[in-house]
Design a protein around this motif. Structure first.
Motif, PDB file in Angstrom:
ATOM      1  N   SER A  81       1.006  -1.096   0.210  1.00 49.11           N
ATOM      2  CA  SER A  81      -0.013  -0.122  -0.028  1.00 49.11           C
ATOM      3  C   SER A  81       0.798   1.380   0.054  1.00 49.11           C
ATOM      4  O   SER A  81       0.283   2.335  -0.188  1.00 49.11           O
ATOM      5  CB  SER A  81      -0.859   0.043   1.021  1.00 49.11           C
ATOM      6  OG  SER A  81      -0.260  -0.089   2.512  1.00 49.11           O
TER       7      SER A  81
ATOM      8  N   VAL B   4       5.307   5.418   8.234  1.00 51.39           N
ATOM      9  CA  VAL B   4       5.450   5.013   6.629  1.00 51.39           C
ATOM     10  C   VAL B   4       6.335   6.308   6.211  1.00 51.39           C
ATOM     11  O   VAL B   4       7.366   6.133   5.474  1.00 51.39           O
ATOM     12  CB  VAL B   4       4.278   4.686   5.854  1.00 51.39           C
ATOM     13  CG1 VAL B   4       4.536   4.667   4.389  1.00 51.39           C
ATOM     14  CG2 VAL B   4       3.714   3.597   6.298  1.00 51.39           C
TER      15      VAL B   4
ATOM     16  N   PRO C 155      -8.848  11.583   7.442  1.00 55.72           N
ATOM     17  CA  PRO C 155      -7.689  11.069   6.819  1.00 55.72           C
ATOM     18  C   PRO C 155      -7.843   9.914   5.844  1.00 55.72           C
ATOM     19  O   PRO C 155      -7.487   9.752   4.804  1.00 55.72           O
ATOM     20  CB  PRO C 155      -6.855  10.866   7.915  1.00 55.72           C
ATOM     21  CG  PRO C 155      -7.618  10.824   9.057  1.00 55.72           C
ATOM     22  CD  PRO C 155      -8.735  11.460   8.949  1.00 55.72           C
TER      23      PRO C 155
ATOM     24  N   ILE D 254       5.967  11.404  -1.154  1.00 55.30           N
ATOM     25  CA  ILE D 254       6.016  10.649  -0.231  1.00 55.30           C
ATOM     26  C   ILE D 254       4.931  10.480   0.895  1.00 55.30           C
ATOM     27  O   ILE D 254       4.444   9.604   1.118  1.00 55.30           O
ATOM     28  CB  ILE D 254       7.328  11.196   0.752  1.00 55.30           C
ATOM     29  CG1 ILE D 254       8.725  10.760   0.147  1.00 55.30           C
ATOM     30  CG2 ILE D 254       7.170  10.804   2.140  1.00 55.30           C
ATOM     31  CD1 ILE D 254       9.914  11.200   0.795  1.00 55.30           C
ATOM     32  N   TRP D 255       4.045  11.763   0.609  1.00 52.27           N
ATOM     33  CA  TRP D 255       2.700  11.779   1.510  1.00 52.27           C
ATOM     34  C   TRP D 255       1.768  10.890   0.928  1.00 52.27           C
ATOM     35  O   TRP D 255       0.991  10.078   1.558  1.00 52.27           O
ATOM     36  CB  TRP D 255       2.451  13.081   1.815  1.00 52.27           C
ATOM     37  CG  TRP D 255       3.180  13.521   3.045  1.00 52.27           C
ATOM     38  CD1 TRP D 255       4.276  14.536   2.608  1.00 52.27           C
ATOM     39  CD2 TRP D 255       3.206  13.343   4.251  1.00 52.27           C
ATOM     40  NE1 TRP D 255       4.974  14.786   4.178  1.00 52.27           N
ATOM     41  CE2 TRP D 255       4.397  14.130   5.037  1.00 52.27           C
ATOM     42  CE3 TRP D 255       2.521  12.424   5.030  1.00 52.27           C
ATOM     43  CZ2 TRP D 255       4.439  13.951   6.386  1.00 52.27           C
ATOM     44  CZ3 TRP D 255       2.747  12.521   6.610  1.00 52.27           C
ATOM     45  CH2 TRP D 255       3.776  13.148   7.090  1.00 52.27           C
TER      46      TRP D 255
ATOM     47  N   ASP E  81       2.288   8.116  -0.944  1.00 54.39           N
ATOM     48  CA  ASP E  81       2.461   6.833  -0.942  1.00 54.39           C
ATOM     49  C   ASP E  81       2.196   6.439   0.607  1.00 54.39           C
ATOM     50  O   ASP E  81       1.610   5.495   1.101  1.00 54.39           O
ATOM     51  CB  ASP E  81       4.173   6.491  -1.016  1.00 54.39           C
ATOM     52  CG  ASP E  81       4.324   6.445  -2.317  1.00 54.39           C
ATOM     53  OD1 ASP E  81       3.491   6.472  -2.951  1.00 54.39           O
ATOM     54  OD2 ASP E  81       5.561   6.468  -2.807  1.00 54.39           O
ATOM     55  N   SER E  82       2.543   7.546   1.466  1.00 54.37           N
ATOM     56  CA  SER E  82       2.318   7.047   3.148  1.00 54.37           C
ATOM     57  C   SER E  82       0.665   6.867   3.357  1.00 54.37           C
ATOM     58  O   SER E  82       0.312   6.097   4.212  1.00 54.37           O
ATOM     59  CB  SER E  82       2.707   8.177   4.020  1.00 54.37           C
ATOM     60  OG  SER E  82       4.264   8.266   3.640  1.00 54.37           O
ATOM     61  N   LEU E  83      -0.205   7.860   2.712  1.00 48.97           N
ATOM     62  CA  LEU E  83      -1.483   7.860   3.223  1.00 48.97           C
ATOM     63  C   LEU E  83      -2.274   6.558   2.519  1.00 48.97           C
ATOM     64  O   LEU E  83      -3.188   6.292   3.119  1.00 48.97           O
ATOM     65  CB  LEU E  83      -2.234   9.137   2.444  1.00 48.97           C
ATOM     66  CG  LEU E  83      -2.040  10.378   3.356  1.00 48.97           C
ATOM     67  CD1 LEU E  83      -2.439  11.382   2.569  1.00 48.97           C
ATOM     68  CD2 LEU E  83      -2.824  10.117   4.645  1.00 48.97           C
ATOM     69  N   GLY E  84      -1.515   5.873   1.560  1.00 47.61           N
ATOM     70  CA  GLY E  84      -2.030   4.561   1.057  1.00 47.61           C
ATOM     71  C   GLY E  84      -2.491   3.679   2.152  1.00 47.61           C
ATOM     72  O   GLY E  84      -3.165   2.898   2.042  1.00 47.61           O
ATOM     73  N   ILE E  85      -1.537   3.509   3.346  1.00 51.82           N
ATOM     74  CA  ILE E  85      -1.826   2.771   4.283  1.00 51.82           C
ATOM     75  C   ILE E  85      -2.995   2.966   5.462  1.00 51.82           C
ATOM     76  O   ILE E  85      -3.253   2.095   6.241  1.00 51.82           O
ATOM     77  CB  ILE E  85      -0.353   2.759   5.122  1.00 51.82           C
ATOM     78  CG1 ILE E  85      -0.479   1.220   5.948  1.00 51.82           C
ATOM     79  CG2 ILE E  85      -0.259   3.565   6.312  1.00 51.82           C
ATOM     80  CD1 ILE E  85       1.063   0.916   6.437  1.00 51.82           C
ATOM     81  N   ALA E  86      -3.433   4.243   5.387  1.00 47.75           N
ATOM     82  CA  ALA E  86      -4.448   4.816   6.323  1.00 47.75           C
ATOM     83  C   ALA E  86      -5.420   3.921   6.360  1.00 47.75           C
ATOM     84  O   ALA E  86      -5.929   3.708   7.493  1.00 47.75           O
ATOM     85  CB  ALA E  86      -4.862   6.224   5.940  1.00 47.75           C
TER      86      ALA E  86
ATOM     87  N   TYR F 230      -6.029   0.702   5.569  1.00 44.76           N
ATOM     88  CA  TYR F 230      -5.639  -0.837   6.251  1.00 44.76           C
ATOM     89  C   TYR F 230      -5.224  -0.405   7.599  1.00 44.76           C
ATOM     90  O   TYR F 230      -5.911  -1.620   8.550  1.00 44.76           O
ATOM     91  CB  TYR F 230      -4.390  -0.971   5.386  1.00 44.76           C
ATOM     92  CG  TYR F 230      -4.684  -1.259   3.869  1.00 44.76           C
ATOM     93  CD1 TYR F 230      -5.575  -2.374   3.519  1.00 44.76           C
ATOM     94  CD2 TYR F 230      -4.109  -0.569   2.810  1.00 44.76           C
ATOM     95  CE1 TYR F 230      -6.107  -2.762   2.399  1.00 44.76           C
ATOM     96  CE2 TYR F 230      -4.485  -0.750   1.501  1.00 44.76           C
ATOM     97  CZ  TYR F 230      -5.240  -1.684   1.269  1.00 44.76           C
ATOM     98  OH  TYR F 230      -5.741  -2.262  -0.157  1.00 44.76           O
ATOM     99  N   ALA F 231      -4.698   0.581   8.002  1.00 46.09           N
ATOM    100  CA  ALA F 231      -4.429   0.747   9.379  1.00 46.09           C
ATOM    101  C   ALA F 231      -5.777   0.807  10.064  1.00 46.09           C
ATOM    102  O   ALA F 231      -6.010   0.361  11.274  1.00 46.09           O
ATOM    103  CB  ALA F 231      -3.569   2.007   9.779  1.00 46.09           C
TER     104      ALA F 231
END
Lengths: 103, 251
Positions: A58, A93, B39, B173-174, B176-181, B183-184
């Motif tokens: 992800s 991340v 978010p 970078i942000w 990419d990072s938000l992609g995990i929100a 799922y988290a």
């Protein structure tokens, strides 16, 4: 474009139907323990299957994904709120990616 | 006659006052959900627009679907150019869980709530609004439910709009990072439940194993993500229902 709009319409319908049908139609409780149990476990199964292994792909790379996943798992284990878990994972991340970027 | 009119009017005023009170009560209880959605919806907006879905369609999806897992999967399939049947079935299967929540709420709301009000409040049933509503000690009224839903609804729409429109300005970078929100957030939903119930834990582990199995095993990894979720869910939930049937009063 028609394809997208049609897809959105269909999604809206099949999202609304499970929400509205039981509350309008069912006035009595479901008797079958099997069906009740199946429905009860559905969200856990869906969320589990949706999260893994997709969460590992992800972000920008798998290392930052693993770091974010571990962060989420630990915070969730200690029952922190949804927002705190989500934002912490994002932050971890981002920090990982920044480090990789500068290496 | 005058007295009766006065009484009717008085009762009417009282109902309105109680309605406003319930609405406010629901609204305050919905605020944390609303902020929590921003978010995640932001991540959805980014994901959709990055995949080529127009900004206004991304917002339209959020305002007509109001669901996280279902619309992430649906948008993902739209991006992958999947068939309409696949999109419909996947979204439906992911949303089957709402049937239980809706059913459970049908026992919780005031008995005389008219069908129209039931149909309106049903639109706002999400994992989180359901959790808050079902934890209420009193019966759920229509104004309470409306108050509870309105904040999260606009939080979800606003977050999507921001994410969709800011995608181009947001550093990679942000993005990419938000992609995990999301799922988290899913992890935040399933881990506490798995801690409390062995059955839920087993169901989650079975579903995850199947999902990984389908992803990495040669040949069967040709099956699309949508069907993998459907198959994994049906098998894992059936195992749960067979080995850990829930007694009458547990729901």
């Amino acid at each position: 474009m028609n394809y997208i709009l049609l897809a959105v319409l269909l999604m809206a319908i099949v999202t609304y139907l499970p929400r509205v049908l039981p509350i309008v139609v069912f006035q009595r409780k479901i008797k079958s323990v099997r069906i009740k149990s199946f429905l009860y476990y559905t969200p856990y199964a869906v969320l589990g299957a949706m999260t893994f292994p997709s969460i590992l792909f992800s972000t920008g790379n798998m290392y930052s994904s693993i770091a974010g996943t571990l962060t989420a798992l630990i915070l969730a284990y200690y029952e922190q709120g949804l927002m705190k878990v989500a934002l912490s994972a994002v932050l971890v991340v981002a920090v990982c990616e920044l480090c990789f970027y500068h290496l | 006659m005058n007295n009766l009119q006065y009484q009717t009017k008085n009762k009417y005023t009282q109902e309105i006052t109680e309605g406003i009170k319930d609405f406010k009560d629901g609204f305050y209880k919905g605020l944390p959900i609303a902020f929590g959605y921003i978010p995640v919806a932001f991540a959805f907006g980014i994901m959709a627009v990055k995949g080529g879905i127009p900004v206004w369609i991304a917002i339209l999806i959020s305002m007509t679907n109001l669901t996280s897992a279902g619309q992430f999967a649906g948008a993902g399939l739209i991006i992958a150019n999947a068939t309409l049947l696949e999109i419909t079935v996947t979204t439906f299967v992911i949303n089957i869980r709402y049937m239980l929540m809706s059913l459970s709420l049908s026992q919780k709301i005031v008995e005389r709530m008219p069908g129209v009000q039931r149909s309106i409040m049903a639109f706002g049933i999400t994992d989180e609004t359901f959790a808050v509503a079902s934890l209420e000690e009193k019966e759920i009224t229509f104004p309470f439910m409306m108050g509870l839903i309105i904040g999260p609804y606009w939080g979800w729409a606003l977050g999507t709009a921001l994410g969709a429109m800011l995608t181009t300005f947001l550093p990679e970078i942000w993005q990419d990072s938000l992609g995990i929100a999301l799922y988290a957030m899913f992890i935040a939903l399933i881990v506490p439940a798995s801690k409390k119930s062995k059955a839920a834990f087993v169901v989650v582990i079975v579903a995850i194993s199947l999902s990984c199995f389908f992803r990495w095993l040669p040949c069967i990894n040709q099956i699309s993500q949508g069907w993998v979720i459907i198959i994994a869910t049906i098998i894992a939930s059936t195992i749960g229902a067979v080995f850990f049937p829930r007694s009458e009063d547990e729901i």
